[in-house]
Structures are given as structure tokens and as C-alpha cells.
Write a protein that holds these residues in place. Structure first.
Motif, short mmCIF file in Angstrom:
data_model
loop_
_atom_site.label_atom_id
_atom_site.label_comp_id
_atom_site.label_asym_id
_atom_site.label_seq_id
_atom_site.Cartn_x
_atom_site.Cartn_y
_atom_site.Cartn_z
N PHE A 84 0.79 -1.02 -0.10
CA PHE A 84 -0.19 -0.03 0.06
C PHE A 84 0.93 1.34 0.08
CE2 PHE A 84 -3.47 -2.77 2.08
CZ PHE A 84 -4.58 -2.48 0.75
N ARG A 85 2.18 1.32 0.35
CA ARG A 85 2.86 2.38 0.59
C ARG A 85 4.28 1.97 -0.17
NH1 ARG A 85 -1.32 3.70 1.86
NH2 ARG A 85 -2.00 4.53 3.65
N PRO A 86 4.19 1.82 -1.55
CA PRO A 86 5.22 1.46 -2.36
C PRO A 86 6.48 2.55 -2.33
CG PRO A 86 3.37 1.25 -3.87
CD PRO A 86 3.08 2.18 -2.54
N SER A 87 7.75 2.17 -2.08
CA SER A 87 8.73 3.24 -1.64
C SER A 87 10.00 3.08 -2.75
CB SER A 87 9.29 3.25 -0.42
OG SER A 87 10.48 4.20 -0.01
N LEU A 88 10.47 4.05 -3.28
CA LEU A 88 11.61 3.90 -3.89
C LEU A 88 12.78 3.25 -3.11
CD1 LEU A 88 11.31 7.21 -6.08
CD2 LEU A 88 10.95 4.86 -6.93
N ASP A 89 12.89 3.67 -1.89
CA ASP A 89 13.85 3.29 -0.85
C ASP A 89 14.01 1.71 -0.92
OD1 ASP A 89 14.60 5.60 -0.20
OD2 ASP A 89 13.23 5.85 1.60
N ASP A 90 12.76 0.98 -1.59
CA ASP A 90 12.69 -0.43 -1.46
C ASP A 90 13.27 -1.07 -2.68
OD1 ASP A 90 11.75 -0.57 1.11
OD2 ASP A 90 9.64 -0.63 0.54
N TYR B 173 20.10 -11.07 -10.27
CA TYR B 173 19.05 -9.91 -10.01
C TYR B 173 17.87 -10.65 -9.46
CZ TYR B 173 17.36 -5.06 -9.91
OH TYR B 173 16.75 -4.02 -9.44
N PRO B 174 17.44 -9.83 -8.20
CA PRO B 174 16.00 -10.45 -7.51
C PRO B 174 14.91 -10.33 -8.48
CG PRO B 174 17.30 -9.06 -6.13
CD PRO B 174 17.91 -8.83 -7.24
N TYR B 175 14.88 -9.46 -9.08
CA TYR B 175 13.48 -9.23 -10.05
C TYR B 175 13.92 -9.21 -11.49
CZ TYR B 175 9.12 -7.23 -11.34
OH TYR B 175 7.82 -7.20 -11.69
N LYS B 176 12.97 -10.23 -12.04
CA LYS B 176 13.28 -10.73 -13.61
C LYS B 176 12.43 -9.59 -14.60
CE LYS B 176 16.23 -13.52 -12.22
NZ LYS B 176 17.44 -13.53 -12.45
N GLU B 177 11.31 -8.99 -13.94
CA GLU B 177 10.13 -8.82 -14.83
C GLU B 177 10.31 -7.33 -15.28
OE1 GLU B 177 8.47 -10.87 -16.53
OE2 GLU B 177 8.97 -12.46 -15.12
N LEU B 178 11.59 -6.50 -15.36
CA LEU B 178 11.49 -5.16 -15.36
C LEU B 178 11.31 -5.09 -17.02
CD1 LEU B 178 14.81 -4.36 -13.83
CD2 LEU B 178 12.89 -3.30 -13.35
N CYS B 179 10.76 -3.82 -17.58
CA CYS B 179 10.65 -3.52 -19.07
C CYS B 179 12.07 -2.94 -19.33
CB CYS B 179 9.66 -2.74 -19.29
SG CYS B 179 9.90 -0.93 -18.44
N VAL C 104 9.40 5.95 -17.22
CA VAL C 104 9.28 4.37 -16.76
C VAL C 104 7.86 3.96 -16.63
CG1 VAL C 104 10.35 2.73 -15.11
CG2 VAL C 104 11.47 4.93 -15.56
N ALA C 105 7.13 4.66 -16.12
CA ALA C 105 5.52 4.21 -15.83
C ALA C 105 4.85 4.02 -17.03
CB ALA C 105 4.92 5.28 -15.04
N SER C 106 5.14 4.91 -18.12
CA SER C 106 4.60 4.61 -19.43
C SER C 106 5.10 3.67 -20.02
CB SER C 106 4.82 6.17 -20.27
OG SER C 106 4.55 7.45 -19.85
N ALA C 107 6.18 3.24 -19.96
CA ALA C 107 6.93 1.96 -20.87
C ALA C 107 6.39 0.60 -20.01
CB ALA C 107 8.40 2.00 -20.44
N ILE C 108 6.07 0.75 -18.35
CA ILE C 108 5.74 -0.38 -17.51
C ILE C 108 4.14 -0.74 -18.23
CG2 ILE C 108 4.70 -1.26 -15.44
CD1 ILE C 108 7.36 0.20 -14.34
N ASN D 187 8.49 -3.09 -10.47
CA ASN D 187 7.72 -2.34 -11.35
C ASN D 187 6.49 -1.80 -10.61
OD1 ASN D 187 8.92 -3.47 -13.67
ND2 ASN D 187 7.68 -5.11 -14.20
N ARG D 188 5.73 -2.31 -9.56
CA ARG D 188 4.92 -1.85 -8.69
C ARG D 188 5.37 -0.37 -8.42
NH1 ARG D 188 -0.09 -2.07 -6.48
NH2 ARG D 188 -0.35 -1.22 -4.56
N ILE D 189 6.48 -0.48 -7.80
CA ILE D 189 7.14 0.63 -7.18
C ILE D 189 7.38 1.85 -8.21
CG2 ILE D 189 9.25 1.64 -5.80
CD1 ILE D 189 9.52 -1.28 -4.54
N LEU D 190 7.80 1.45 -9.25
CA LEU D 190 8.27 2.19 -10.35
C LEU D 190 7.04 2.62 -10.87
CD1 LEU D 190 11.15 0.47 -11.83
CD2 LEU D 190 11.45 2.73 -10.52
#
Length: 564
Positions: free
Chosen positions: A46-52, A188-194, A224-228, A239-242
Motif C-alpha cells: 500500500f505504500r510503495p517506496s523507492l527506498d525498497d 538480480y532479484p526481480y526478473k520482470e523489468l521492462c 518508466v511508468a509509461s513503458a511499464i 515494477n509496482r514501485i516504479l
């Protein structure tokens, strides 16, 4: 349509989360279905943070990529930022080039011409780099399969840094650095980046050398959000954070190019769906109808007046694209009817004069109509080029791989791909593709499915319920809009077909022994009016959203299907 009710999560888990968050059991169930089982999980959700965001240096070759760029800047080398002509590619190029230009004057961009170069890295692009003294090319949203082209460039003294997110082939290009989390040996822990997401990680790594964090790079997150949104990647994890942070930028302080697009439509607050249907088609239209350079020019422009001028031109391309897409879709549907091939499990059509820039959209439309794995071919130079689209649950990339003896080149994802082949191989490929799909597809996948998250009563839909539900956004793969089922519904007598051609259905639903009423709107569902007329009981599946009319905001059911 097939209605599939998702299994109920374990009652103990629901109860524990319900108590921890002080929410009702329906919302707790929805969260557990999304893998959120603890207070801490919910806090991140509920509180996505760029710090994460993960440390970018966890990605294989990130240290090499940063070192090569730092060397290029120190040695005053010319850097060419190269990307594909779609939204993911052009936003990636805009992001990388505008960031690098804050450090280095000798940064230029290159988008291949869709029609004479095709997708990805081209020999023409490499020759351009050679002729203009570029010693480093940063390729974004492409390059992971360009083994021979990267080797050719290396012989000419040109290094490549590849930032891609497509599946690698058997061999990885011999580049200065290859950033792609889908490589088998990339931890890398997250595989689904665009592609733009991978580009952002490289920018994040470069910025970290100056002590900056992702919070100092928010001006790039509208890209980034437009590309996602446009690339239909999962909206979970990073991806959710970005996407969440990028949407905030789009809605508060977008770059002049995106602001100019938004000025063309009357929208107060954009969701990721609005990005997909408003921003993405316009950016895409440049590469489809003219050249991807026009999209990059719009996205990097800092002058509001110039951005408005570019956006108006791109809007014209988008109007042309719509008309072309409509004409080709009609021709393709006619071709299918005349061939009487509806018994096939695949849809494959071809015409040499179809516009290469819109065949992907046409493939999507045909998939919606016949709900089959679909390929639309056109002539491209002396070869045939196709866009492929799949139905939910079927991996079209694997199906193409099984037919690769007939294909010259292909690439893409589970649900969307592109390929080229020699004209004489068309019929053999068409039959091979049909045979592979017939052997491997679960026939149930050929009927559209609606996955239902929960069965609820209308009385459960309160303002508080919706206030929390709204925070589940942004939606997308891995976090789809919650779909509900309500049974034993009746229309209060005000149901009717609406719209200029009476194509849409509007009703007011209620349930026995309940004072709750909710307006429902079903787009293109006018033909189901008889099911709800004269007080007949019906079942409905729907999502919940807000309807704004003359300043008044109310909740409504956005109907997905109705049954007796």
C-alpha cells in the motif's frame, strides 16, 4: 466466457490479516490472493517506496556497464543511445540520453527505421555509428539476440552496452556489458523489468557513484511508468514501485512532452490504464506511421510550446494510425471469412500491402474476435514480416521456437512476438504453426476466461471498502483489477440500452431483502438486455469504479459479463 472463481484463501490466514490490518475479510482475501499475508507485506504493497528498490549492482555486468560509460565520459568519446521504435524503446532512449547529457556533451540518439531496418540493432545503425565516430553504443529494449551484429561492431572498434529484458538465445552477445535480468546466470532479484526499467537501473547505478539515490531521479519516472504500462509487464515487485511513483509524477509534474499529450484529453487523474490507452498509442504512432525519432524528440523537449507542437503532429499520426488499423482489420476479417478457416486453432493472414506499422494492433483485434493465437503478415522488403499475439495462458514465443526451421528471425514475449521469414516458407510455416498449436494448446484456453476474485453481495460495497480497494492500484499483470461475482441480482426497472447505437447496457441492480442498489454499465453488452428485463434474476461479474457526472461522484459496477 468461462467464469472461474479463484479458490478461497485459508480461513486462518484471512482472519490473521484481517485483525492485523483492521479491514474486512473480503479485502483480506484479495490481499492474500496477491501474496500479501502479513502487516509488513501490506505496508510495502500500500505504500510503495523507492527506498525498497534493489541495489542496481546486483544485476550481472552492471559494474562493467558503469565503468565503460565512465571511461567514455572521461575520454570524451561519442556515445550513441540506440533503442527500438515502440514506447518501451523510445522512452528508454529519452531517459538514458537526457540523463547522460547532464554529464557529457557528446551524447546522440538513434532509432531504427521500422521499414528498412526492422526491429532491434541493425547493420545500418552500426554503419551510422562508424561513419560518425561513435565508439560506444548503449542499446535499450533490444540487442540480447544480436550476437553477429555486436561481433561485427566490435571488429570495427565499436563497443556495445546492452540493456534488454527479452529472453536471451543460446548465445549471449560479446558486448562490453549485457544487462538483462532474464539471463540464466544473472542473480538480480526481480526478473520482470521492462526495457526502460533496465535503463533506469543503469541510470540509478551511475547516479549512485555521486551519492544519489532513486529519490533524486524521480523526473525520469514518468517515462518508466509509461513503458511499464505500454509493455504490459507484471505490476508487482519493482515494477509496482516504479509505476506507482511514475504515475504520481505524471499526475503532478510530468515532462513537457507528456504534459502536452495530456492537454489533448480531458482527464483529471490518470491511472495506468489511461497511460496504456492515452499516452502509449500516441508515442507508438510516431514509429508506426512516420519515425520513432519524433517520439524521442517529444519526450526530451523542455520547451512547452515546442512540446505542444510536437504533440499535435504525433496526434495526427495517431489519427492516421486509427484509420489504417480500421481498414486493415476489416480486410483481415474478410480474408478469414472467405478462407473459411474458422475451424483452425490459429489465425494467420497475409497481404503484401498491409501497413507494417499497424499489423500488431490488427493481430490484437483478430485475437479479440476469434480468440486464437494470431499472426498478421505483410511484405517487408523482399521478406515477410509478422506480428504475433496470443490468448491468455498460451506461450506464443515457445510455439514460434518450435517452428524456427521456417523462420529467419523472431523475438518477443509469451503473449506478443515478431518474426520475419522468406516468402516461399510462408505456407509451410503457416501449417507448422497450426500443427504445433493444435498439439500443445489446452482447448479451454480458446474460450475467453474471466477470473473472479471473490463472490460478494451489493451491501458489501461501501465507501470505506472502495477507499481501500482503490489503493490496490496500479493494476496490471500479477495485480489485476479485482473482479467480483454477485448472484440473484434484479434490475429495478430502469435498465436500458444506451449510446448512439444502443450498443451499451445500463442497469440499476438490487438484491432481495437488501436496500443496496448499484448502477451497472456494460460496454458492448446491449445484446444482453433481455437477460435483465422484466425483473428476471441474473448473475453478474464486474469490477468497481467511480462514475463522475456533473461534479457528482458515485460508485458503479463496470460489468464484464452477465448470465441468467
Amino acid at each position: 466466457m468461462r467464469w472461474t472463481l479463484k479458490p478461497k484463501p485459508q480461513a486462518e490466514k484471512v482472519e490473521a490479516l484481517q485483525k492485523a490490518l483492521q479491514i474486512d475479510s473480503i479485502l483480506a482475501s484479495l490481499l492474500i490472493q496477491r501474496g500479501i499475508e502479513t502487516y509488513e507485506d501490506a505496508k510495502h504493497f500500500f505504500r510503495p517506496s523507492l527506498d525498497d528498490l534493489h541495489d542496481p549492482f546486483l544485476m550481472k555486468d552492471m559494474d562493467k556497464a558503469v565503468a565503460r560509460i565512465e571511461k567514455a565520459i572521461a575520454n570524451k568519446e561519442n556515445i550513441l543511445v540506440y533503442g527500438d521504435y515502440d514506447v518501451d524503446g523510445t522512452t528508454s532512449v529519452a531517459l538514458m540520453s537526457s540523463y547522460l547529457k547532464t554529464k557529457h556533451n557528446l551524447v546522440y540518439t538513434y532509432i531504427p527505421n521500422r521499414y528498412d531496418e526492422g526491429y532491434g540493432i541493425s547493420y545500418k545503425g552500426i554503419n551510422f555509428a562508424l561513419e560518425n565516430d561513435f565508439s560506444l553504443i548503449i542499446a535499450l529494449d533490444c540487442g540480447i539476440k544480436s550476437v553477429e551484429k555486436v561481433a561485427h561492431a566490435k571488429k570495427l572498434g565499436i563497443d556495445f552496452i546492452i540493456c534488454d529484458h527479452h529472453r536471451p538465445g543460446d548465445k549471449i552477445p560479446d558486448a562490453a556489458a549485457v544487462l538483462d535480468p532474464k539471463q540464466d546466470d544473472c542473480e538480480y532479484p526481480y526478473k520482470e523489468l521492462c526495457g526502460c526499467g533496465v535503463g533506469f537501473k543503469l541510470v540509478q547505478a551511475l547516479a549512485s557513484k555521486e551519492g544519489k539515490t532513486a529519490n533524486d531521479l524521480t523526473e525520469y519516472l514518468d517515462l518508466v511508468a509509461s513503458a511499464i504500462g505500454a509493455d504490459i509487464v507484471p505490476i508487482d515487485g519493482e515494477n509496482r514501485i516504479l509505476a506507482h511513483s511514475g504515475l504520481r509524477i505524471i499526475n503532478t509534474n510530468p515532462r513537457p512532452g507528456i504534459k502536452a499529450i495530456l492537454n489533448q484529453v480531458e482527464k483529471t487523474e490518470l491511472t495506468i490504464t489511461d497511460v496504456v490507452f492515452i499516452v502509449a498509442p500516441r508515442i507508438n504512432a510516431a514509429g508506426r506511421m512516420k519515425h520513432g525519432n519524433f517520439a524521442v524528440a517529444l519526450l526530451v523537449e523542455n520547451d512547452n510550446d515546442l512540446a505542444a507542437k510536437y504533440a499535435a503532429e504525433i496526434n495526427d499520426y495517431n489519427l492516421d494510425r486509427r484509420e489504417t488499423d480500421k481498414q486493415i482489420t476489416e480486410a483481415a476479417l474478410k480474408q478469414i471469412e472467405e478462407q473459411k478457416e474458422q475451424n483452425r486453432l490459429t489465425t494467420v493472414v497475409y497481404h503484401e500491402n498491409w501497413h507494417k506499422g499497424v499489423i500488431g494492433i490488427v493481430a490484437s483485434r483478430l485475437t479479440e474476435t476469434y480468440y486464437r493465437p494470431t499472426l498478421v503478415f505483410t511484405k517487408s522488403g523482399n521478406k515477410l514480416a509478422a506480428s504475433a499475439r496470443s490468448v491468455k495462458g498460451f506461450d506464443i514465443y515457445n510455439a514460434l521456437e518450435a517452428c524456427k526451421e521456417h523462420i529467419e528471425q523472431f523475438g518477443g514475449h509469451k503473449y506478443a512476438a515478431g518474426l520475419t521469414l522468406e516468402e516461399e516458407n510462408y505456407e509451410a510455416f503457416k501449417q507448422a504453426f497450426e500443427d504445433v498449436v493444435a498439439k500443445t494448446i489446452d482447448k479451454n484456453l480458446l474460450t475467453p476466461e474471466i477470473k473472479i476474485d471473490a463472490k460478494i453481495d451489493l451491501k458489501d460495497i461501501t465507501p470505506k471498502f472502495y477507499r481501500i480497494l482503490k489503493q490496490f492500484a496500479p493494476y496490471g499483470p500479477s495485480n489485476m483489477t479485482p473482479i467480483f461475482l454477485s448472484e440473484n441480482l434484479m434490475d429495478t426497472g430502469f435498465g436500458k440500452c444506451v449510446g448512439a447505437d444502443k450498443k451499451h447496457l445500463r442497469l440499476t441492480a438490487t438484491q432481495p431483502k437488501s436496500s443496496s442498489k448499484l448502477i451497472g454499465i456494460g460496454f458492448s453488452m446491449g445484446d444482453k438486455y433481455d437477460m435483465i428485463s422484466e425483473g428476471k434474476p441474473f448473475r453478474a461479474v464486474y469490477s468497481i469504479d467511480e462514475n463522475e457526472w456533473r461534479g457528482n461522484v458515485s460508485l458503479q459496477m463496470k460489468l464484464r459479463d452477465i448470465k441468467k
